[in-house]
Every structure is written in structure tokens, then in C-alpha cells.
Design a protein around this motif. Structure first.
Motif, PDB file in Angstrom:
ATOM      1  N   TRP A 134       0.764  -1.220   0.098  1.00 33.13           N
ATOM      2  CA  TRP A 134      -0.039  -0.091  -0.150  1.00 33.13           C
ATOM      3  C   TRP A 134       0.788   1.321   0.174  1.00 33.13           C
ATOM      4  N   TYR A 143      -6.357   6.446  -4.197  1.00 33.93           N
ATOM      5  CA  TYR A 143      -7.515   5.718  -4.773  1.00 33.93           C
ATOM      6  C   TYR A 143      -6.656   4.439  -5.200  1.00 33.93           C
ATOM      7  N   TYR A 146      -5.424   1.876  -2.884  1.00 35.42           N
ATOM      8  CA  TYR A 146      -6.643   1.266  -2.236  1.00 35.42           C
ATOM      9  C   TYR A 146      -7.261   0.173  -3.069  1.00 35.42           C
ATOM     10  N   LEU A 150      -6.815  -4.061  -2.641  1.00 35.23           N
ATOM     11  CA  LEU A 150      -8.372  -4.720  -2.075  1.00 35.23           C
ATOM     12  C   LEU A 150      -8.359  -6.239  -2.233  1.00 35.23           C
TER      13      LEU A 150
END
Length: 347
Positions: A134, A143, A146, A150
């Protein structure tokens, strides 16, 4: 000459059982060596982090994290050593041999702790690699970071649930990690855990290679060696663990005795990789968002020399240091010590 046969003092178990007992002991030795390496790395990381504890909460959290990791690993090492003593010393004459005793007593507290600590260690290390992924992708935008992490995060949650079931089933009375049902749960758990590591490793390496391809030719040699070397890719992506984990998973799924060897290597390698990452973070050489977004490009030299009138003429040296911030357009030029004389020359 008479044929003098040598008396046999070995175990009376079948060859498969003897092999797995041999590999079990070898795996215990490998884990002990790995613990020694981890202890040295923990001391180095803890010293760095302790000196920098005033810098913020992240340093304190990392210090607490590696301390928790060491505590769990210490418990695992004690439990493993105690298990060897119990099955090979205290119950060596158990019907079917020491290994049969181990399989028949999985519900004992010592064996439950063996599985639980192994599971917790694996989860903590997986969590750190997810965090590093990350951080590295965050340079491309919050974004995007993420979105990229995910799916690995979902797999990590799934592996946590499957690992919990594997621990409970393996320690159930009458079962073991080699029984049919626990073996299925264990294979699924390690497949998910390994899948998370492979995906995260690929994502980290891909992002670093993207950066390498874009900026390597513009970076000074010392900067490139520090941030873009092959060793950096291996450490930052925890690829060391993935290699041993694949070997363990294949041998465990096939129920081959050598899986105990690979388990010892994988368990030690995962934590060594974790400590190496944290060491780079503490040392200030780990990749961060700032590292990914800003890099020194090059320096330019202008030759000037003094003329008969005392003024600068071509032949001397002045340096301009160029830096590039990928979040902005254009290049900022930071003038060196002789830059004022360049201004004088332009006049």
C-alpha cells in the motif's frame, strides 16, 4: 571369513514414519537457526526504532509490532523444543513410536500453542507485506493504492478465517494436521496465504520495476544502487518467503515428509523478510511515497576560467543540481556555490 551382521538398534516403525521423524527434527533445527537470525535482526531494528521514537507514532507502532512478533516467535520456539522433548524423550516407547504419540495427542495444550503461534506469526507477517504494498503504490495516488490492495486484503481476511479453522481442526482430539479434514483446511489456508504473498510480491516488484524503467537512467549511481538494486526488489517484496512457501505447500499437499524441512525454512524466511523490510524503514532506505515521487535527476557542469582581467571565462567549473518532482510539471534548478558568478557572467 564369517559374515558378521551388525545388530539393528533402530526404530521398528515403517520407513515413512521414520522419514517424517527425521525431517521433523531437522525442521526443528532449522527453526532454531532461524530464530537466532531473527533475534539479531530484531535487536538491530529495535535499536534504530528506539533512537527514532520521537519522530512519530509510526516508529512506536513498528517497535511494538516487532516486539510482538519476537514474543510470539519465542513462544513458538519454546513450544517446538518442548514438543521434541515430550515425544522423543518422555514418550519414546509409545505404541507406534514417538510420531504416533504426536499425532494422537494434538489436543494437548502444547500442540494447540504450536499451531496457534504458527498461524499468528504468518498472519502478522502477511499484514506487514500488505502495508508495504500500500505504501509503495500510494505514490500513484490514494485511490489507486486502495484499488490495488483491495483484492489481496480480501484474500488475507479469507486466509485468516481458513487459518482459524485449520488451527481448530488440527488440534481436535483424534485429529492432526495430517488427518484428512485438517489437511484439506491446511492446504486451503496455505494456498490463500501464499496467494496473498505472491500477489503482493508481484505488485511490489511491478511498481518498483515501473519506477526503475522510468528513472534509472537519470539517477546517480549511488541512488540507483540504494533504491533500485535486485536486493531491494527481493527485500521490499518479501520474495524470499514466497519461494520457500511454494516448496512447503506442494510437499504438504502431497503429504511428503520433506514438508517439515520446507516449513522450517518458510517460517524462518517469512520473519527474516519482515525484519529486513522494517530495518530498511528504520534505516531510512525503504521506499516511501516521497521516494517514489521525487528523485534527483542529474547535475550539469559549466566550464569557466579567469581571464587576464580577473573575470570568469570558459574553463572553470560551476554546477547546477536538477531535481524532479513527479507531482509537478517542470524541473527545479537549485544553484550551487558558484552560481552567483554565473549570474555575474550573464550581466
Amino acid at each position: 571369513m564369517a559374515d558378521m551382521s551388525k545388530p539393528y538398534y533402530g526404530p521398528v516403525e515403517d520407513q515413512a514414519t521414520i522419514d517424517i521423524e527425521r525431517f521433523f527434527l531437522a525442521g526443528d533445527y532449522i527453526s532454531g537457526v532461524g530464530y537466532g537470525v531473527q533475534l539479531v535482526l530484531w535487536a538491530s531494528c529495535a535499536l534504530y526504532l528506539w533512537k527514532q521514537r520521537q519522530r512519530g507514532k509510526k516508529t512506536t507502532l513498528l517497535l511494538c509490532y516487532i516486539t510482538l512478533l519476537l514474543i510470539v516467535e519465542t513462544i513458538f520456539g519454546i513450544v517446538q523444543a518442548r514438543t521434541v522433548q515430550v515425544i522423543y524423550i518422555d514418550n519414546r516407547n509409545y505404541p507406534g513410536g514417538p510420531w504416533q504419540y504426536f499425532l494422537d495427542t494434538q489436543s494437548l495444550a502444547i500442540n494447540v500453542m504450536f499451531y496457534a503461534t504458527l498461524f499468528v506469526i504468518t498472519f502478522l507477517c502477511d499484514l506487514l507485506v500488505l502495508w508495504r504494498c500500500w505504501v509503495i503504490w500510494n505514490a500513484s495516488g490514494l485511490y489507486i493504492a486502495y484499488a490495488v490492495t483491495l483484492f489481496p486484503f480480501i484474500l488475507l481476511i479469507a486466509s485468516f478465517a481458513m487459518g482459524t479453522l485449520w488451527t481448530l481442526q488440527s488440534s481436535h482430539p483424534g485429529l492432526s494436521m495430517y488427518s484428512k479434514e485438517p489437511l484439506a483446511f491446511g492446504t486451503a489456508y496455505y494456498t490463500l496465504s501464499l496467494g496473498v504473498n505472491i500477489i503482493l510480491t508481484a505488485l511490489i516488484v511491478a511498481r518498483l520495476l515501473m519506477y526503475r524503467g522510468t528513472h534509472l537512467e537519470h539517477l546517480p549511481p549511488e541512488h540507483a544502487q540504494q533504491y533500485l538494486s535486485l536486493a531491494t526488489l527481493i527485500v521490499e517484496s518479501a520474495a524470499l518467503y514466497s519461494c520457500f512457501a511454494i516448496a512447503f505447500l506442494v510437499s504438504y499437499a502431497l503429504n511428503k515428509p520433506i514438508n517439515q524441512i520446507w516449513l522450517g525454512f518458510a517460517q524462518a524466511a517469512q520473519q527474516v523478510a519482515t525484519y529486513l523490510i522494517i530495518y530498511r524503514v528504520a534505516d531510512g532506505t525503504a521506499w516511501t511515497k516521497k521516494t517514489m515521487s521525487t528523485a534527483a535527476l542529474t547535475s550539469m557542469q559549466f566550464n569557466t576560467k579567469n581571464g587576464s582581467d580577473g573575470k570568469r571565462r570558459p574553463g572553470g567549473t560551476a554546477t547546477l543540481q536538477l531535481t524532479m518532482d513527479s507531482s509537478r510539471t517542470g524541473v527545479d534548478a537549485v544553484e550551487d556555490v558558484e552560481a552567483p558568478e554565473l549570474g555575474e557572467k550573464e550581466k
